[in-house]
Design a protein around this motif. Structure first.
Motif, PDB file in Angstrom:
ATOM      1  N   ALA A 117      28.771  33.994 -25.454  1.00  0.00           N
ATOM      2  CA  ALA A 117      28.033  33.841 -26.959  1.00  0.00           C
ATOM      3  C   ALA A 117      27.282  34.843 -27.354  1.00  0.00           C
ATOM      4  CB  ALA A 117      27.563  32.440 -27.088  1.00  0.00           C
ATOM      5  N   LEU A 118      26.141  35.121 -26.349  1.00  0.00           N
ATOM      6  CA  LEU A 118      25.110  36.324 -26.798  1.00  0.00           C
ATOM      7  C   LEU A 118      25.779  37.617 -26.397  1.00  0.00           C
ATOM      8  CD1 LEU A 118      22.276  34.150 -24.935  1.00  0.00           C
ATOM      9  CD2 LEU A 118      22.358  34.822 -27.370  1.00  0.00           C
ATOM     10  N   HIS A 119      26.719  38.015 -25.848  1.00  0.00           N
ATOM     11  CA  HIS A 119      26.926  39.301 -25.324  1.00  0.00           C
ATOM     12  C   HIS A 119      27.038  40.235 -26.598  1.00  0.00           C
ATOM     13  CE1 HIS A 119      31.147  38.650 -27.225  1.00  0.00           C
ATOM     14  NE2 HIS A 119      31.453  39.933 -26.957  1.00  0.00           N
ATOM     15  N   ASP A 120      27.199  39.892 -27.846  1.00  0.00           N
ATOM     16  CA  ASP A 120      27.067  40.937 -28.804  1.00  0.00           C
ATOM     17  C   ASP A 120      26.004  40.689 -29.864  1.00  0.00           C
ATOM     18  OD1 ASP A 120      29.172  42.621 -27.865  1.00  0.00           O
ATOM     19  OD2 ASP A 120      30.790  41.738 -29.275  1.00  0.00           O
ATOM     20  N   VAL A 121      25.093  40.000 -29.397  1.00  0.00           N
ATOM     21  CA  VAL A 121      23.802  39.791 -30.323  1.00  0.00           C
ATOM     22  C   VAL A 121      23.482  40.831 -31.062  1.00  0.00           C
ATOM     23  CG1 VAL A 121      22.030  39.750 -28.648  1.00  0.00           C
ATOM     24  CG2 VAL A 121      21.806  38.121 -30.298  1.00  0.00           C
ATOM     25  N   ALA A 151      25.119  46.817 -25.636  1.00  0.00           N
ATOM     26  CA  ALA A 151      24.718  45.749 -24.659  1.00  0.00           C
ATOM     27  C   ALA A 151      23.400  45.860 -24.208  1.00  0.00           C
ATOM     28  CB  ALA A 151      25.744  46.095 -23.679  1.00  0.00           C
ATOM     29  N   HIS A 152      22.984  47.069 -24.013  1.00  0.00           N
ATOM     30  CA  HIS A 152      21.610  47.201 -23.566  1.00  0.00           C
ATOM     31  C   HIS A 152      20.554  47.002 -24.550  1.00  0.00           C
ATOM     32  CE1 HIS A 152      23.368  50.785 -20.723  1.00  0.00           C
ATOM     33  NE2 HIS A 152      23.677  49.397 -20.430  1.00  0.00           N
ATOM     34  N   ARG A 153      20.912  47.140 -25.591  1.00  0.00           N
ATOM     35  CA  ARG A 153      19.778  46.692 -26.906  1.00  0.00           C
ATOM     36  C   ARG A 153      19.759  45.233 -27.134  1.00  0.00           C
ATOM     37  NH1 ARG A 153      20.997  51.863 -31.003  1.00  0.00           N
ATOM     38  NH2 ARG A 153      19.868  53.268 -29.886  1.00  0.00           N
ATOM     39  N   GLY A 154      20.939  44.613 -26.673  1.00  0.00           N
ATOM     40  CA  GLY A 154      21.016  43.082 -26.912  1.00  0.00           C
ATOM     41  C   GLY A 154      20.250  42.327 -25.764  1.00  0.00           C
TER      42      GLY A 154
END
Length: 182
Positions: free
Chosen positions: A70-74, A86-89
């Protein structure tokens, strides 16, 4: 229990509700991204559901898998930017998890690591949760009609991505699909 309503919801539902709130705030701030918000809602929910299913198949913690997915593309949900998302999320995911006060340090580390590495789909990780988030994300993506061409456009060498898709499809006992055989 009412799903996604009130304070007595599950940890997974709380995180998913937070993602929905982030998307709604972005949509209110940037109405021109209305269609992107629809993608964000759909992709986040689909990836979380597929992650739970893959976790059960792989005998992993399905709740942590669902939350990581759920959080992968936050970062994308918050900013609409995809570069290094990914790194910034990962720090945003960590902040949200800490805010709930419902996760151990180990659980936070596991989820944040999976978010941080989920875009490295051409690499194989020894961390089963990293692999799970990559696989759920990719599987959610390939459900769309133009996925094959989008992958060819995105990756200079799509062969490892196609191999990953074929492996996931085999794991789930799905029939062979010639578009992934190159």
């Amino acid at each position: 229990m009412s799903h996604y309503i009130g304070d007595s919801i599950s940890r997974s539902e709380r995180i998913q509700r937070m993602i929905v709130d982030i998307i709604l705030k972005k949509r209110a701030r940037y109405p021109q991204w209305k269609n992107d918000s629809v993608w964000d809602f759909s992709h986040s929910a689909t990836t979380a559901q597929l992650g739970q299913m893959l976790a059960e198949q792989r005998r992993l913690d399905s709740e942590l898998a669902r939350i990581a997915c759920a959080l992968h593309d936050v970062y994308v949900c918050k900013t609409n930017e995809r570069k290094e998302h990914a790194h910034r999320g990962a720090p945003i995911a960590e902040q949200l998890l800490r805010k709930t006060k419902r996760f151990t340090k180990q659980e936070i580390a596991l989820i944040v690591n999976a978010v941080y590495h989920h875009s490295d789909k051409q690499l194989i990780s020894k961390d089963p949760y990293v692999e799970l988030v990559k696989d759920a994300d990719l599987l959610a993506w390939v459900l769309y009609e133009d996925a094959h061409d989008a992958i060819v456009r995105k990756y200079a060498n799509p062969t490892p991505i196609f191999a990953r898709i074929k492996r996931i499809r085999k794991e789930l006992n799905l029939p062979k699909d010639p578009q992934w055989d190159i």
